[in-house]
Scaffold this motif. Structure first.
Motif, mmCIF file in Angstrom:
data_model
loop_
_atom_site.group_PDB
_atom_site.id
_atom_site.type_symbol
_atom_site.label_atom_id
_atom_site.label_comp_id
_atom_site.label_asym_id
_atom_site.label_seq_id
_atom_site.Cartn_x
_atom_site.Cartn_y
_atom_site.Cartn_z
ATOM 1 N N UNK A 1 29.939 50.533 11.456
ATOM 2 C CA UNK A 1 30.154 49.358 12.073
ATOM 3 C C UNK A 1 28.749 48.578 12.021
ATOM 4 N N UNK B 1 43.316 44.803 6.892
ATOM 5 C CA UNK B 1 41.834 45.183 7.716
ATOM 6 C C UNK B 1 42.480 44.842 9.028
ATOM 7 N N UNK B 2 41.294 44.711 9.854
ATOM 8 C CA UNK B 2 41.320 44.646 11.431
ATOM 9 C C UNK B 2 40.712 45.695 12.003
ATOM 10 N N UNK B 3 41.105 46.145 13.287
ATOM 11 C CA UNK B 3 40.332 47.147 13.990
ATOM 12 C C UNK B 3 40.298 48.562 13.306
ATOM 13 N N UNK B 4 39.078 48.766 12.991
ATOM 14 C CA UNK B 4 39.007 49.984 12.080
ATOM 15 C C UNK B 4 39.075 51.259 13.219
ATOM 16 N N UNK C 1 45.774 44.885 12.723
ATOM 17 C CA UNK C 1 45.930 43.830 13.308
ATOM 18 C C UNK C 1 46.683 44.034 14.968
ATOM 19 N N UNK D 1 38.745 45.394 3.767
ATOM 20 C CA UNK D 1 38.042 45.297 4.869
ATOM 21 C C UNK D 1 38.173 46.603 5.812
ATOM 22 N N UNK D 2 38.907 46.351 6.919
ATOM 23 C CA UNK D 2 38.689 47.742 7.832
ATOM 24 C C UNK D 2 39.483 48.608 7.075
ATOM 25 N N UNK E 1 37.265 50.534 4.690
ATOM 26 C CA UNK E 1 36.318 51.168 5.561
ATOM 27 C C UNK E 1 36.779 52.477 5.800
#
Lengths: 280, 384
Positions: free
Chosen positions: A208, A171-174, A30, A196-197, A200
């Motif tokens: 991506x 999640x957020x910015x992987x 986040x 989510x991220x 991943x």
């Protein structure tokens, strides 16, 4: 180790953890909103300790300006690698599309498509190798784990993890997630819950995907081998285009491309994109 | 009956026969003016006059569209085709005896503003005022900082307004956007709000933007060596010494509209290895294929010389170029003509047209397309 993967949590499905379980949470994806985790804490039952990896990362950069400068340059290299790779993917996908449109003889067309798809897989593999090489060079040159500014945070993170029964990866910015998980050597405890991220980042190959395009990005933590996780697929992939979905599945085979829809609880509940583009 | 075949409101009013002032009052109270019905737009004026025209700058239409008086009333009207998603700025011209008056449409509340004043504006059906250009309380605002950069090339201290994104940090390296006509972009194209919102939404990378204050823009932006020297040899190093910028061509973009786009392209042309991207909006790329009668007047002479020279020997001056233009502006032909010229040099070119004119709101409306292409944000990395 048990890894539980959930679908995106826009409408949360995550529930309270078993009584007595302390969760170490990672909301670094986040970024600057990392600390806004009150809702997540409440959903998990109120016994969470946020590892604050994003804040720690920023603190390291402030404390160790030499490493900060090196990281800026390193990120620029990685971004340029990704941009150049994206150009190659774009060209190769255009070639595949042109073949699909223009070739008329089935056997010729099929062979040409297979060759073009193989070339695209090679482009992916070359990119992942180059990116891994750049990361290895950086680690060898700067040895982030040995730097004073990082060591203290690594120790604090390890102490929290020792007492935690579960690691929760939001999640957020992987890219940010992967970076801070590596920088602070996050070693998961017995159980991991991720979406989510966060999910991943646990795979062995992070892909991506947006606006119908997919790009290999980097190796993940490797806890979920043989899977490519696709959260938010409905918003980001051409789900009504079996030809392109099939190409995606074949491109990353033998890994399974799994669609993480809202509400999915567990990888076994995720839908799989088949080589023919059917999702089921 | 479908909307497209239904008789226009003004015609239904005419059909009612003799009309009195009260009937016109009721008609105007019921409709937003101009009245947009599908692809038709009815302009109205109410008052005593000898003649009334709609004045506009839509390419392909007569400059003055005469309104006709509705028999027995003081209501004037004219119907114009207005394709979907159009945005047209206009004024009314009213003649009373020998006296001519230009005025904004008193029956319409919609105004568009520019450095030369305000005008009325009408929106075709389907036009959407972009919400990403409106203030978003969720988006943390960047900071504007005024600086004066000493310039030997321009022989003055050049004012520059710097935009530093929210959460600006010295430990990062930001791409740099160099914006011609900076104050106008800030005032009339909501550039600060647009940057705040698009950065917040991960659509545009966190950027530092330098909004340039021109002296005489018609001179400085018309292929001026002094301007190019200022930007490349003075301003750029000045900024890169003081701020955490990438310092690489890929992280530098020159941007401008109209003459500002000429300033951007001609600056890059003089230093083809320096800039990675150009964002050119409604560039004044007037050229001649033969002769010298370009019709733009003396201020366009250096522009035409530059454009002709570039078209004769085009070369790559950046990696990627975003070009936008409104189809209603006379510059649509030069801009369309420049696209293949730019593409053939090997630069990546993205070209976007809109049903709009030579206006700051047109340029505002295209900023999302342009900025997210030249400096894409981290959207592809974010999976909430």
């Amino acid at each position: 180790m048990t890894v539980t993967v959930l679908g995106p949590q826009r409408r949360p499905t995550v529930g309270p953890l078993p009584a007595g379980t302390v969760a170490a949470t990672v909301t670094a994806g986040w970024r600057e909103r990392e600390a806004d985790d009150a809702e997540l804490d409440a959903l998990l039952g109120g016994r969470t300790v946020n590892l604050r990896l994003h804040a720690r990362w920023l603190a390291v950069l402030d404390d160790d300006r030499e490493l900060a400068t090196a990281e800026v340059n390193h990120r620029a290299v990685l971004e340029e690698l990704q941009d150049l790779y994206a150009l190659r993917v774009d060209q190769q996908e255009r070639a595949i599309e042109a073949i699909r449109r223009s070739a008329t003889r089935p056997r010729t067309k099929s062979a040409a498509l297979a060759d073009a798809e193989e070339t695209l897989r090679l482009v992916d593999a070359q990119h992942l190798a180059r990116a891994a090489e750049a990361r290895a060079d950086f680690d060898a040159a700067w040895r982030p784990g040995d730097r004073v500014a990082v060591r203290r945070h690594r120790a604090e993170v390890a102490a929290v993890l020792r007492d935690a029964g579960v690691l929760v990866l939001a999640g957020g910015h992987v890219g940010v997630l992967l970076h801070v998980l590596r920088l602070f050597a996050v070693t998961p405890p017995a159980d991991v819950l991720a979406w989510s991220a966060g999910a991943m980042a646990l795979t062995d190959r992070v892909v991506l995907f947006t606006d119908g395009r997919a790009e290999a990005y980097a190796a993940g933590l490797g806890l979920l081998g043989g899977t490519v996780l696709l959260p938010h697929a409905r918003r980001r992939l051409p789900m009504d285009d079996p030809a392109r979905l099939g190409a995606l599945a074949r491109r990353f085979a033998p890994a399974s491309c799994l669609v993480l829809d809202d509400g999915v609880q567990g990888l076994d509940k995720a839908r799989v994109i088949g080589a023919d583009g059917r999702v089921g | 009956m479908s909307g497209s075949t239904r008789r226009l409101a003004i015609n239904r009013l005419k059909d009612r026969g003799p009309l009195d002032a009260a009937a016109v009052d009721r008609f105007l109270a019921r409709h937003e003016v101009p009245i947009v019905e599908g692809r038709r737009c009815t302009f109205l004026f109410r008052g005593e006059a000898d003649e009334v025209w709609v004045r506009h700058r839509v390419l392909g239409l007569p400059d003055r569209l005469p309104l006709r008086r509705l028999h027995g009333t003081d209501l004037w009207s004219v119907v114009l085709e207005l394709p979907e998603s159009s945005r047209v700025e206009y004024q009314l011209e009213v003649r009373r005896g020998e006296h001519y008056e230009h005025l904004n449409d008193p029956l319409s509340p919609h105004r568009s503003h520019s450095p030369v004043g305000s005008s009325s504006v009408v929106f075709g059906s389907g036009y959407v005022d972009p919400e990403w250009a409106q203030h978003d309380p969720e988006a943390r605002p960047g900071e504007l900082v005024e600086v004066a950069v000493p310039s030997r090339a321009l022989r003055r201290d050049a004012r520059v307004t710097l935009y530093l994104p929210a959460r600006f940090r010295r430990t990062r390296a930001y791409p740099l956007l160099l914006v011609h006509d900076g104050p106008d972009y800030l005032q009339y194209a909501a550039a600060r709000t647009v940057l705040d919102n698009l950065v917040h939404r991960d659509e545009v990378a966190e950027v530092v933007a330098a909004f340039l204050h021109p002296g005489d823009r018609l001179v400085e932006y018309a292929d001026s060596t002094a301007h190019a020297r200022f930007v490349t040899d003075e301003l750029l190093p000045w900024l890169e010494r003081r701020f955490p910028l990438t310092g690489q061509p890929s992280g530098r973009c020159l941007m401008g509209a109209s003459f500002g786009a000429v300033g951007a392209l001609s600056t890059a042309y003089r230093s083809p290895e320096t800039y990675g991207a150009l964002l050119l909006q409604s560039g004044s790329f007037v050229f001649t294929d033969i002769g010298s009668d370009h019709g733009g007047g003396p201020v366009f002479d250096p522009v035409v010389r530059f454009t002709n020279r570039y078209r004769a020997r085009p070369r790559a001056v950046a990696d990627r170029v975003f070009v936008s233009c409104g189809v209603y502006e006379p510059l649509i032909v030069p801009n369309r003509s420049m696209v293949p010229v730019l593409s053939d040099t090997g630069m990546r070119v993205r070209y976007v047209e809109s049903r709009d004119g030579h206006s700051w709101e047109n340029w505002r409306d295209r900023l999302r397309d342009g900025l997210s292409w030249v400096f894409p944000g981290p959207r592809k990395y974010v999976y909430e």
